[in-house]
Design an enzyme around this catalytic site. Sequence first.
Site, PDB file in Angstrom:
ATOM      1  CE  LYS A 194      -3.537   2.056   3.038  1.00  0.00           C
ATOM      2  NZ  LYS A 194      -4.295   1.819   4.291  1.00  0.00           N
ATOM      3  CB  SER A 206      -7.749   1.935   6.681  1.00  0.00           C
ATOM      4  OG  SER A 206      -8.153   3.256   6.894  1.00  0.00           O
ATOM      5  CB  SER A 217      -6.783   4.502   3.913  1.00  0.00           C
ATOM      6  OG  SER A 217      -6.077   3.640   4.784  1.00  0.00           O
TER       7      SER A 217
END
Length: 476
Positions: free
Chosen positions: A78, A178, A154
């Site tokens: 990520k 997230s 996220s």
Amino acid sequence: MTDLDKLYRSTDAVGLAQLVQAGQVSPAELVEAGIRAVEAMNPALNAIVHKLYVDARNAAGSVAPGASPLAGVPFLLKELASSWKGAPLTNSSRFLQGQVAQEDSVISARLRAAGLLLLGKSNAPENGWSITTEPVLYGPTVNPWDPARTAGGSSGGTAVAVATGMIPIAEASDGAGSIRVPASCCGVVGLKPSRGRVTLAPFADYWAGGAYFLCNSRTVRDTAAYLDVIGGAMAGDPYAIAMPGQPYLDTIARPPSALTVGVVTASPDGNPVHPEIVALIEQVAAVLGAMGHTVIEHEMGHDAAAAWKTYTDMTCVETAAMFAFLETVVGHPVTPEEVEPVTWAIIERGRNTSAIDHAGRIEAVRQIGRGVAQDLDRFDITITPVLTQPPRPVGYYDMSLSDLDTYNALWSDSVFMSPFNMSGQPAISLPLGMAAGLPAGVQFVARMGDEARLLALSAALEQAMPWSDRRPPSAT
């Protein structure tokens, strides 16, 4: 599409690693299949913002088959906090545009040693502070089930890439939902582990114990294997839980004995929960009852609105301190023009908070977490919605807002998320149903440190309520 491409897109990470170990496919072939999948699907979805194909190709030849349950498998990191030497490290922020990692984080080093092959980095909102993935720097990631809807955040880029088969497994992180929110929005698995289960080194801590790293995957066994690969604290970590004597990948083979399960359908902030999500929770509760578990209705008793304000105000100071450090890396002070309006509002609130107030909020967050854990301690497992509503339209969680309190109020959809960031308990989103034609996750929460039982129950539900054939239209 070749037979290998079909195999790659339909097989989970553990299954691909088993094929590598058996000599039926090579890591290099999987890398090429992954590249073809990304090139075919990513342009319409914007899940992956940095392509690291050359590095993956170069590393494929040095993989030792069988070195780990995931050896030879392509994956993503990520684009938030995770440091892989030589790869971009921007936190999806214009302030950090052009920055490159100078070293591996400990998690990255463990992934390299396990033989995973980094194919790229997935999209994330600026600094991760959103439950959608729409950064100004890289543009929005859209939901593969409906491009007008959010993919969640996220870790939205991660969840989309996994849900569509671009990649079998990918890193995700969670400071207030997230990992679990995008898992719910996209129809994949997302486990937030216990506090201290996975080291954050070289950093000691994020958000007073509120932030966690793991993955999104399509199967429970992939999540178990990933936790086996990266799990473990380092000496001196502020929160440390010893890894169990048996791999999680082995423990999921045995269904758990009879459990006491708390079932929560009412939102602790008093806002409504979508009726199809309530019906899904009730359906899952009935399945658990039929499996021999004792099911008890429960209402969470904490003041959710006050807890959220305390937590977010605490994280403002943490964020302001992070930017003070990043200024030394970039070489100049951050300006409002280099970050999104919500980010600037967070920085400003953090800078204007006294040390005494900040210390008080950290204590309050820990007391809230203790209260949540004690409230649920009578249950072996507690189930709740992940989101109270189906995925919102793109643009709903608007980081161009400059009023931080107005922005934070939008997070009421995820009211079941942050309590477990504060309590430190492991919590997993499983893709057990649909609501309004879109995926809807169910959250399962265990006592602190009890990932083994949580994963074992998840694996049993994967058999009882299978989701493997439920794939987004964009994956076909």
